[in-house]
Design a protein around this motif. Structure first.
Motif, PDB file in Angstrom:
ATOM      1  N   LEU A  18     -25.380 -15.741 -54.395  1.00 21.60           N
ATOM      2  CA  LEU A  18     -25.904 -14.779 -53.047  1.00 21.60           C
ATOM      3  C   LEU A  18     -25.501 -13.491 -53.866  1.00 21.60           C
ATOM      4  O   LEU A  18     -26.468 -12.612 -52.985  1.00 21.60           O
ATOM      5  CB  LEU A  18     -24.705 -15.236 -52.004  1.00 21.60           C
ATOM      6  CG  LEU A  18     -24.890 -14.685 -50.773  1.00 21.60           C
ATOM      7  CD1 LEU A  18     -26.334 -14.772 -50.021  1.00 21.60           C
ATOM      8  CD2 LEU A  18     -24.127 -14.563 -49.906  1.00 21.60           C
ATOM      9  N   ASN A  19     -25.077 -13.180 -54.301  1.00 25.20           N
ATOM     10  CA  ASN A  19     -24.364 -12.205 -54.742  1.00 25.20           C
ATOM     11  C   ASN A  19     -25.682 -11.312 -55.747  1.00 25.20           C
ATOM     12  O   ASN A  19     -26.415 -10.492 -55.300  1.00 25.20           O
ATOM     13  CB  ASN A  19     -23.255 -11.251 -55.502  1.00 25.20           C
ATOM     14  CG  ASN A  19     -22.058 -11.733 -54.410  1.00 25.20           C
ATOM     15  OD1 ASN A  19     -22.306 -11.412 -53.949  1.00 25.20           O
ATOM     16  ND2 ASN A  19     -21.090 -11.764 -55.054  1.00 25.20           N
ATOM     17  N   ARG A  20     -26.158 -12.024 -56.426  1.00 27.30           N
ATOM     18  CA  ARG A  20     -27.752 -12.064 -56.921  1.00 27.30           C
ATOM     19  C   ARG A  20     -28.650 -11.311 -56.435  1.00 27.30           C
ATOM     20  O   ARG A  20     -29.665 -10.440 -56.343  1.00 27.30           O
ATOM     21  CB  ARG A  20     -27.275 -12.854 -58.329  1.00 27.30           C
ATOM     22  CG  ARG A  20     -28.225 -12.511 -59.534  1.00 27.30           C
ATOM     23  CD  ARG A  20     -29.055 -13.433 -60.160  1.00 27.30           C
ATOM     24  NE  ARG A  20     -27.842 -13.727 -61.121  1.00 27.30           N
ATOM     25  CZ  ARG A  20     -27.392 -15.568 -61.435  1.00 27.30           C
ATOM     26  NH1 ARG A  20     -28.175 -15.338 -61.430  1.00 27.30           N
ATOM     27  NH2 ARG A  20     -26.467 -15.460 -62.159  1.00 27.30           N
ATOM     28  N   ARG A  21     -28.953 -12.722 -55.516  1.00 25.58           N
ATOM     29  CA  ARG A  21     -29.958 -12.326 -54.416  1.00 25.58           C
ATOM     30  C   ARG A  21     -30.076 -11.127 -53.456  1.00 25.58           C
ATOM     31  O   ARG A  21     -30.975 -10.587 -53.577  1.00 25.58           O
ATOM     32  CB  ARG A  21     -30.309 -13.729 -53.145  1.00 25.58           C
ATOM     33  CG  ARG A  21     -30.273 -14.700 -54.458  1.00 25.58           C
ATOM     34  CD  ARG A  21     -30.270 -16.155 -53.156  1.00 25.58           C
ATOM     35  NE  ARG A  21     -31.158 -17.619 -54.030  1.00 25.58           N
ATOM     36  CZ  ARG A  21     -30.193 -18.375 -53.274  1.00 25.58           C
ATOM     37  NH1 ARG A  21     -29.971 -18.573 -52.429  1.00 25.58           N
ATOM     38  NH2 ARG A  21     -30.649 -19.452 -54.262  1.00 25.58           N
ATOM     39  N   MET A  22     -28.581 -10.730 -52.997  1.00 27.44           N
ATOM     40  CA  MET A  22     -28.710  -9.712 -52.165  1.00 27.44           C
ATOM     41  C   MET A  22     -28.989  -8.246 -52.990  1.00 27.44           C
ATOM     42  O   MET A  22     -30.009  -7.145 -52.353  1.00 27.44           O
ATOM     43  CB  MET A  22     -26.934  -9.542 -51.912  1.00 27.44           C
ATOM     44  CG  MET A  22     -26.883  -8.201 -50.463  1.00 27.44           C
ATOM     45  SD  MET A  22     -27.991  -8.595 -48.783  1.00 27.44           S
ATOM     46  CE  MET A  22     -26.957 -10.007 -48.337  1.00 27.44           C
ATOM     47  N   ARG A  23     -28.771  -8.152 -54.036  1.00 25.92           N
ATOM     48  CA  ARG A  23     -28.329  -7.303 -55.652  1.00 25.92           C
ATOM     49  C   ARG A  23     -30.578  -6.814 -55.826  1.00 25.92           C
ATOM     50  O   ARG A  23     -30.504  -6.151 -55.379  1.00 25.92           O
ATOM     51  CB  ARG A  23     -28.110  -7.516 -56.505  1.00 25.92           C
ATOM     52  CG  ARG A  23     -26.201  -7.079 -56.635  1.00 25.92           C
ATOM     53  CD  ARG A  23     -25.670  -6.800 -58.218  1.00 25.92           C
ATOM     54  NE  ARG A  23     -26.156  -8.029 -58.179  1.00 25.92           N
ATOM     55  CZ  ARG A  23     -24.866  -8.770 -59.471  1.00 25.92           C
ATOM     56  NH1 ARG A  23     -24.403  -7.661 -59.718  1.00 25.92           N
ATOM     57  NH2 ARG A  23     -24.566  -9.441 -59.496  1.00 25.92           N
ATOM     58  N   THR A  24     -30.705  -8.257 -55.985  1.00 25.61           N
ATOM     59  CA  THR A  24     -32.201  -8.362 -56.072  1.00 25.61           C
ATOM     60  C   THR A  24     -32.699  -7.377 -54.987  1.00 25.61           C
ATOM     61  O   THR A  24     -34.211  -7.029 -54.591  1.00 25.61           O
ATOM     62  CB  THR A  24     -32.792  -9.746 -56.476  1.00 25.61           C
ATOM     63  OG1 THR A  24     -32.071  -9.957 -57.258  1.00 25.61           O
ATOM     64  CG2 THR A  24     -34.544  -9.767 -56.239  1.00 25.61           C
ATOM     65  N   ALA A  25     -32.568  -8.227 -53.641  1.00 25.17           N
ATOM     66  CA  ALA A  25     -33.233  -7.811 -52.400  1.00 25.17           C
ATOM     67  C   ALA A  25     -32.379  -6.339 -52.167  1.00 25.17           C
ATOM     68  O   ALA A  25     -33.712  -5.531 -51.177  1.00 25.17           O
ATOM     69  CB  ALA A  25     -32.795  -8.379 -51.179  1.00 25.17           C
ATOM     70  N   LEU A  26     -32.293  -5.837 -52.570  1.00 28.14           N
ATOM     71  CA  LEU A  26     -31.858  -4.314 -52.688  1.00 28.14           C
ATOM     72  C   LEU A  26     -32.596  -3.765 -53.019  1.00 28.14           C
ATOM     73  O   LEU A  26     -32.734  -1.827 -53.119  1.00 28.14           O
ATOM     74  CB  LEU A  26     -29.912  -3.914 -52.249  1.00 28.14           C
ATOM     75  CG  LEU A  26     -29.157  -4.596 -51.033  1.00 28.14           C
ATOM     76  CD1 LEU A  26     -27.658  -3.989 -51.605  1.00 28.14           C
ATOM     77  CD2 LEU A  26     -29.622  -3.787 -49.978  1.00 28.14           C
ATOM     78  N   LEU A  27     -32.803  -3.768 -54.704  1.00 27.71           N
ATOM     79  CA  LEU A  27     -33.140  -3.059 -55.353  1.00 27.71           C
ATOM     80  C   LEU A  27     -34.807  -3.443 -55.126  1.00 27.71           C
ATOM     81  O   LEU A  27     -35.236  -1.910 -55.389  1.00 27.71           O
ATOM     82  CB  LEU A  27     -32.985  -3.319 -57.058  1.00 27.71           C
ATOM     83  CG  LEU A  27     -33.820  -3.176 -57.803  1.00 27.71           C
ATOM     84  CD1 LEU A  27     -33.320  -1.784 -58.322  1.00 27.71           C
ATOM     85  CD2 LEU A  27     -33.946  -4.364 -59.077  1.00 27.71           C
ATOM     86  N   MET A  28     -35.159  -4.029 -54.096  1.00 31.31           N
ATOM     87  CA  MET A  28     -36.609  -4.212 -53.757  1.00 31.31           C
ATOM     88  C   MET A  28     -36.642  -3.185 -52.509  1.00 31.31           C
ATOM     89  O   MET A  28     -37.998  -2.757 -52.692  1.00 31.31           O
ATOM     90  CB  MET A  28     -37.257  -5.806 -53.590  1.00 31.31           C
ATOM     91  CG  MET A  28     -36.791  -6.657 -54.854  1.00 31.31           C
ATOM     92  SD  MET A  28     -38.453  -6.982 -55.911  1.00 31.31           S
ATOM     93  CE  MET A  28     -39.052  -7.921 -55.650  1.00 31.31           C
ATOM     94  N   VAL A  29     -36.028  -3.396 -52.071  1.00 30.98           N
ATOM     95  CA  VAL A  29     -36.651  -3.037 -50.826  1.00 30.98           C
ATOM     96  C   VAL A  29     -36.198  -1.423 -51.471  1.00 30.98           C
ATOM     97  O   VAL A  29     -36.480  -0.369 -51.115  1.00 30.98           O
ATOM     98  CB  VAL A  29     -35.196  -3.029 -50.009  1.00 30.98           C
ATOM     99  CG1 VAL A  29     -35.117  -1.610 -48.391  1.00 30.98           C
ATOM    100  CG2 VAL A  29     -34.942  -4.121 -48.964  1.00 30.98           C
TER     101      VAL A  29
END
Length: 84
Positions: A18-29
Motif C-alpha cells: 500500500l505504501n509503494r502504491r501510494m508513493r507511486t500515485a503521489l509521484l505520478m500526480v
C-alpha cells in the motif's frame, strides 16, 4: 511459527504494498502537475534559464551524496585517490 506470527507477516506485506502504491500515485500526480505548471509558465522558465543553471550548480554540490572515489571523505590511513 504459530498463526499469530503468520498473520503479522501478512499484515506488514500489505502495508508495504500500500505504501509503494501510494508513493507511486503521489509521484505520478507530482509529475503531471509539474508538466502542466511548466507548460503554463514556459515563457518565464525559458527567459531565466541561465539563472536556473546557476542555481543547479550549488544544489548539485549539496545533494550529490558523499560516496564513491574517496575524495573528501577518505579516512586518514588511506590517502585520497589522486593522479600525480
Amino acid at each position: 511459527m504459530n498463526t499469530t506470527d503468520q498473520e503479522h507477516l501478512h499484515d506488514t506485506r500489505g502495508q508495504s504494498s500500500l505504501n509503494r502504491r501510494m508513493r507511486t500515485a503521489l509521484l505520478m500526480v507530482a509529475l503531471i502537475g509539474g508538466f502542466y505548471l511548466l507548460r503554463e509558465h514556459w515563457i518565464h522558465v525559458a527567459g531565466n534559464w541561465v539563472y536556473l543553471l546557476l542555481l543547479a550548480c550549488p544544489l548539485m554540490h549539496l545533494l550529490h551524496g558523499h560516496g564513491g572515489d574517496g575524495g573528501h571523505g577518505a579516512p586518514p590511513d588511506k590517502p585520497a585517490n589522486r593522479e600525480e
